[in-house]
Design an enzyme around this catalytic site. Structure first.
Site, short mmCIF file in Angstrom:
data_model
loop_
_atom_site.label_atom_id
_atom_site.label_comp_id
_atom_site.label_asym_id
_atom_site.label_seq_id
_atom_site.Cartn_x
_atom_site.Cartn_y
_atom_site.Cartn_z
N THR A 237 0.83 -1.21 0.00
CA THR A 237 0.00 0.00 0.00
C THR A 237 0.87 1.26 0.00
O THR A 237 0.35 2.37 0.04
CB THR A 237 -0.91 0.03 1.25
OG1 THR A 237 -0.08 -0.11 2.40
CG2 THR A 237 -1.91 -1.11 1.22
N ALA B 221 6.41 5.12 10.88
CA ALA B 221 5.41 4.47 10.03
C ALA B 221 5.33 5.24 8.72
O ALA B 221 5.66 6.42 8.67
CB ALA B 221 4.05 4.48 10.72
N LYS B 222 4.89 4.53 7.70
CA LYS B 222 4.89 5.18 6.39
C LYS B 222 3.97 6.40 6.37
O LYS B 222 4.21 7.37 5.70
CB LYS B 222 4.53 4.20 5.29
CG LYS B 222 3.33 3.34 5.58
CD LYS B 222 3.25 2.17 4.61
CE LYS B 222 2.27 1.14 5.15
NZ LYS B 222 2.27 -0.09 4.41
N ARG B 223 2.91 6.36 7.18
CA ARG B 223 1.95 7.47 7.17
C ARG B 223 2.50 8.71 7.86
O ARG B 223 2.07 9.80 7.61
CB ARG B 223 0.64 7.07 7.83
CG ARG B 223 -0.11 6.09 7.01
CD ARG B 223 -1.60 6.22 7.21
NE ARG B 223 -2.23 5.07 6.57
CZ ARG B 223 -2.83 4.10 7.22
NH1 ARG B 223 -2.96 4.16 8.52
NH2 ARG B 223 -3.33 3.08 6.58
N HIS C 79 9.45 1.41 4.68
CA HIS C 79 10.27 2.33 5.46
C HIS C 79 11.14 1.51 6.41
O HIS C 79 11.16 0.27 6.34
CB HIS C 79 9.40 3.36 6.19
CG HIS C 79 8.39 2.72 7.08
ND1 HIS C 79 8.68 2.32 8.35
CD2 HIS C 79 7.10 2.39 6.86
CE1 HIS C 79 7.61 1.77 8.89
NE2 HIS C 79 6.64 1.79 8.01
#
Ligand code: GLU
Length: 290
Positions: free
Chosen positions: A14, A253-255, A18
């Site tokens: 998605t 986190a990627k977000r 990372h």
């Protein structure tokens, strides 16, 4: 003959990977390789609205850059839907799941209207609206083609299995309490399975002996343990590793806009040094310890 260890890294494509993913992949790889075992790669791409093929290619590139080699061909969950449907059928036949017609908005409204909605690790629990429908109404609405997912009737399910537990490398024996999640979704309206069902079926189908993943998924293991018992699948050992935090103590986190492995590579970061750093941050306990 000593049991051969099989671990896996199971990213969802998605977004780009990372540092947290790198650590998780490395940990899963090392748990297997330090014991002469096999390390598998599984692409968890069951959500067509969020998964992208270019992110799959990105996962391969990033792991290769890190020098992490997996055994055999990667497994794609999107190609295994009949397997999950078969597992769901078994639960349907046992009367342990029910169709859920609720929209998100309807669930949110019910929760808002309730004086003390019970909460679990992922927020408010499903209020059980569709569990209370009569069998005849369920059947009529399904036959009429009304959109529905499938939920596990957790009270009924735990009553059939009795007490369950699993072995956790860091925490020892954990008594499973899947009811903390309420009636989880096992098949979604827009996807014929869910994370919980697919991951449980696949870990067993792939012969995974050691599930290595971040501590953020510790609570999900309560559900996975119950599904293993209901589907007569073996229970692997679990290794829920610490999550990497940034200097402010926030999760990488990627977000959260943390740098991706791709951007680190583009900036000339040395992969071998990165891997050494990750290994020394949380060293793998000596053989048998984890
Ligand atoms: N696909 C999940 C994720 O990317 C991980 C699943 C697992 O390790 O059990 O968060």
């Amino acid at each position: 003959m000593p049991e051969s260890v099989i671990s896996r890294f199971a990213p969802s494509p998605t977004g780009r990977l990372h540092l947290g993913h790198a650590f998780s992949a490395l940990r899963a790889h090392d748990v297997a390789r330090t014991r002469g075992g096999r390390f598998l790669l599984r692409i968890e791409d069951i959500d067509p609205t969020r998964c992208r093929p270019d992110h799959v290619t990105g996962i391969f590139e990033d792991l290769r850059w890190l020098g992490i080699e997996w055994d055999g061909e990667p497994v794609f969950q999107s190609r295994r839907l009949p397997l999950y449907a078969g597992a769901l059928d078994r639960l349907k036949a046992a009367g342990l799941v029910y169709p859920c017609f609720c929209t998100r908005a309807r669930i949110a409204a019910e929760i808002a209207a309730s004086a003390a909605a019970p909460h679990g690790p992922d927020g408010a629990l499903y209020p059980g609206t569709c569990r209370r429908l009569a069998e005849a109404e369920r059947a009529a609405r399904v036959a009429a083609g009304e959109a529905h997912g499938w939920r596990l009737d957790v009270a009924r399910a735990t009553a059939t299995t009795g007490p369950l537990s699993w072995q956790d490398a860091a925490a020892g024996e954990i008594v499973a309490t899947p009811e903390i999640h309420g009636d989880v979704v096992l098949a979604r309206k827009d996807a014929p399975t869910s994370y919980h069902l697919a991951v449980t079926v696949d870990d067993a189908a792939q012969g995974v002996t050691d599930v290595v993943r971040g501590h953020d998924l510790f609570a999900a293991t309560h559900v996975h343990r119950l599904l293993q018992a209901l589907l007569a699948l073996p229970t692997p050992r679990y290794h829920h590793h610490p999550l990497l935090l940034d200097e402010r103590g926030e999760r990488l986190a990627k977000r959260a806009g943390s740098p991706t492995l791709a951007s680190m590579r583009a900036e000339g970061v040395d992969a071998a040094e990165l891997v050494r750093g990750l290994r020394s941050r949380f060293p793998l306990p000596a053989k048998g310890g984890e």
